[in-house]
Scaffold this active site. Structure first.
Site, mmCIF file in Angstrom:
data_model
loop_
_atom_site.group_PDB
_atom_site.id
_atom_site.type_symbol
_atom_site.label_atom_id
_atom_site.label_comp_id
_atom_site.label_asym_id
_atom_site.label_seq_id
_atom_site.Cartn_x
_atom_site.Cartn_y
_atom_site.Cartn_z
ATOM 1 N N ARG A 231 0.840 -1.191 0.000
ATOM 2 C CA ARG A 231 0.000 0.000 0.000
ATOM 3 C C ARG A 231 0.882 1.250 0.000
ATOM 4 N NH1 ARG A 231 -3.434 -2.636 -1.556
ATOM 5 N NH2 ARG A 231 -5.460 -3.159 -0.636
ATOM 6 N N HIS A 279 -0.513 0.581 -9.795
ATOM 7 C CA HIS A 279 -1.218 -0.406 -8.966
ATOM 8 C C HIS A 279 -1.705 -1.581 -9.816
ATOM 9 C CE1 HIS A 279 -3.478 -0.824 -4.886
ATOM 10 N NE2 HIS A 279 -3.184 -2.014 -5.384
#
Lengths: 316, 316
Positions: A231, A279
């Site tokens: 993250r 991502h």
């Protein structure tokens, strides 16, 4: 026989809604599917929610939901909602293909660094035959997996099978053949001191937020490489840049950011020793992801216990 | 007791001679080592030769050599010498680290293609958050290993362990768990028709010279990818370029060329869908390579049979 129609609410960017609604319709045609921000729906009629990062406060407005399914392995996007209705089970997406795809990403970017491919790319631009002699030794390139959950263990095994020495760190000790396991705060410094390529797959919790910072980088050997596929909240971007510019890190591959999308003016985009990807480490077949949620719904419908339910105290 | 001093002649670029002479001196200090083109030496006094691509005609001027050791797995550089003294055993370099390093190279470049990393590199240059949806499926990306010798089998196993479907083609059928083996000319078309990423690790012989040409590319599925880590003599560069420009190939990674170094004016350097590297797939620890030759010399000294001796009829 009349069966109550069950409903699922998809909370995801509307432009991509079809990526998820099509495989849900194919696998669970009896479900009525609404897309948040696109369709009118009665909050009280929603049975299930499928999302990755719902707007805070939304879920508590749905009084009758029976389960919330995450589109990703990480659930910090749900836990960030202080009003998440904790009596409702939150189910993580866990599938071997997700771990395998993340392992491919980690292997790709570790090898890009290990094999000096960026140097060869630059030589190609110059039409120059520049070998890099001697090569970096595989036996001396230690891969450290930071977070040995289901995904971390699959990544560790992939590197091990390619002949790299691999260690892992996690809160609790793991038993994976050929991979040395370090556990807890007490063993973290030793783990970091022996890691040449650090692959972060930690869950994002209060304990791990901002953990990829200058103090941690200083514990790695000089010239180490960072890969963050967990993250954005784990990393302190300015500390990564200054660690690279000072030579403590030799470079970094970052797939995750806070916020996402990474703003166009972020200095991470243009740093020559940082690879930025949008991502995509864990991009997985939407059919597989939809199936995971449908499988969970089937368990509820048949009165069986759900699996991969998040422990709110632990945070993952 | 007086022992005749044994001598080894290194025939390699003089500027890099130290890369090989240092580990030889460390492992066989009793050997006297001469470097061709640098040292004066008596041709009749040479016992062993260590080289990769000796000047044609040189070896026949050494009347008393007992063995020739190759610095690489491929020995076409020796077989290209019509005057190679065939009574002298030629020993290939075979070591697990060589195969492993080549597997790393193949995995790196297959994943660069499979994961569309070059697209993400371009997006980074634009500071643009561009995901590539949907991802290419690993289950549907068939890796074909062209040449299933020691090295090919290690590469096949690496891709298999990463979850890719893998097949192999070779002259004789191989038995490798989880990898379908195709054998001989009769099964080549079927092998090629099912290959999305073709990894060439064939030996270079009269049968395989120029094999990577437009006729072969036409047998691959449209949009296939080529990785050549064998020899430049296998490939027809203009056919690769036209196959890519016509869409039959989606791209190629080439590590080997004929001649080497690749001339600066070659169009391969600047093609946007071709990755060129300077024959580095198999760069291996010089200590390991030197040890392999020293081990062979020890076998001769102790009267034992050499291993990995080239079959001149077969050509590898």
């Amino acid at each position: 026989m009349s069966v109550k129609e069950e409903t699922l609410l998809l909370v995801a960017p509307v432009t991509w809604a079809g990526i998820w609604t099509a495989p849900i319709a194919a696998q669970a045609p009896e479900l009525k599917v609404f897309v948040h921000d696109r369709d009118e729906y009665d909050p009280a009629a929603i049975d299930y929610v499928l999302s990755f990062r719902p707007p805070p406060g939304l879920l508590k407005t749905l009084p009758n939901i029976r389960a919330v399914f995450s589109l990703g392995a990480g659930v910090d996007g749900f836990l960030a909602d202080p009003e998440y209705p904790r009596q409702v089970p939150l189910v993580r997406f866990v599938h071997e293909s997700l771990a395998r795809e993340m392992a491919h990403y980690a292997v790709l970017h570790a090898l890009l660094f290990h094999r000096r491919q960026r140097n060869f790319d630059a030589a190609q631009t110059d039409h120059a035959w520049r070998q890099s002699f001697p090569p970096r030794k595989t036996e001396d390139t230690h891969i450290g997996i930071f977070g040995m959950g289901e995904i971390g263990c699959v990544i560790a095994a992939a590197f091990r099978d390619l002949g790299f020495p691999v260690t892992g760190w996690s809160r609790t000790r793991k038993d994976l053949s050929g991979v040395r396991s370090y556990a807890g705060e007490a063993e973290r410094a030793e783990f970091l001191a022996g890691t040449d390529i650090l692959v972060c797959v930690l869950p994002l919790t209060d304990d791990t937020r901002g953990i990829l910072n200058k103090d941690l980088f200083a514990q790695l050997p000089r010239g180490a490489y960072l890969i963050n596929i967990a993250r954005g909240g784990h990393q302190v971007p300015e500390d990564i840049i200054s660690a690279i510019d000072g030579g403590q890190l030799e470079g970094a591959t970052l797939d995750v950011f806070d916020p996402e999308p990474l703003p166009p003016n972020s200095p991470l985009w243009s740093h020559p020793k940082i690879t930025v990807t949008p991502h995509v480490a864990a991009l997985t077949d939407p059919f597989v992801m939809a199936k995971s949620a449908v499988d969970g719904i089937r368990l509820i419908q048949s009165g069986k216990p759900l699996i991969n339910v998040v422990d709110f105290e632990r945070g993952y």
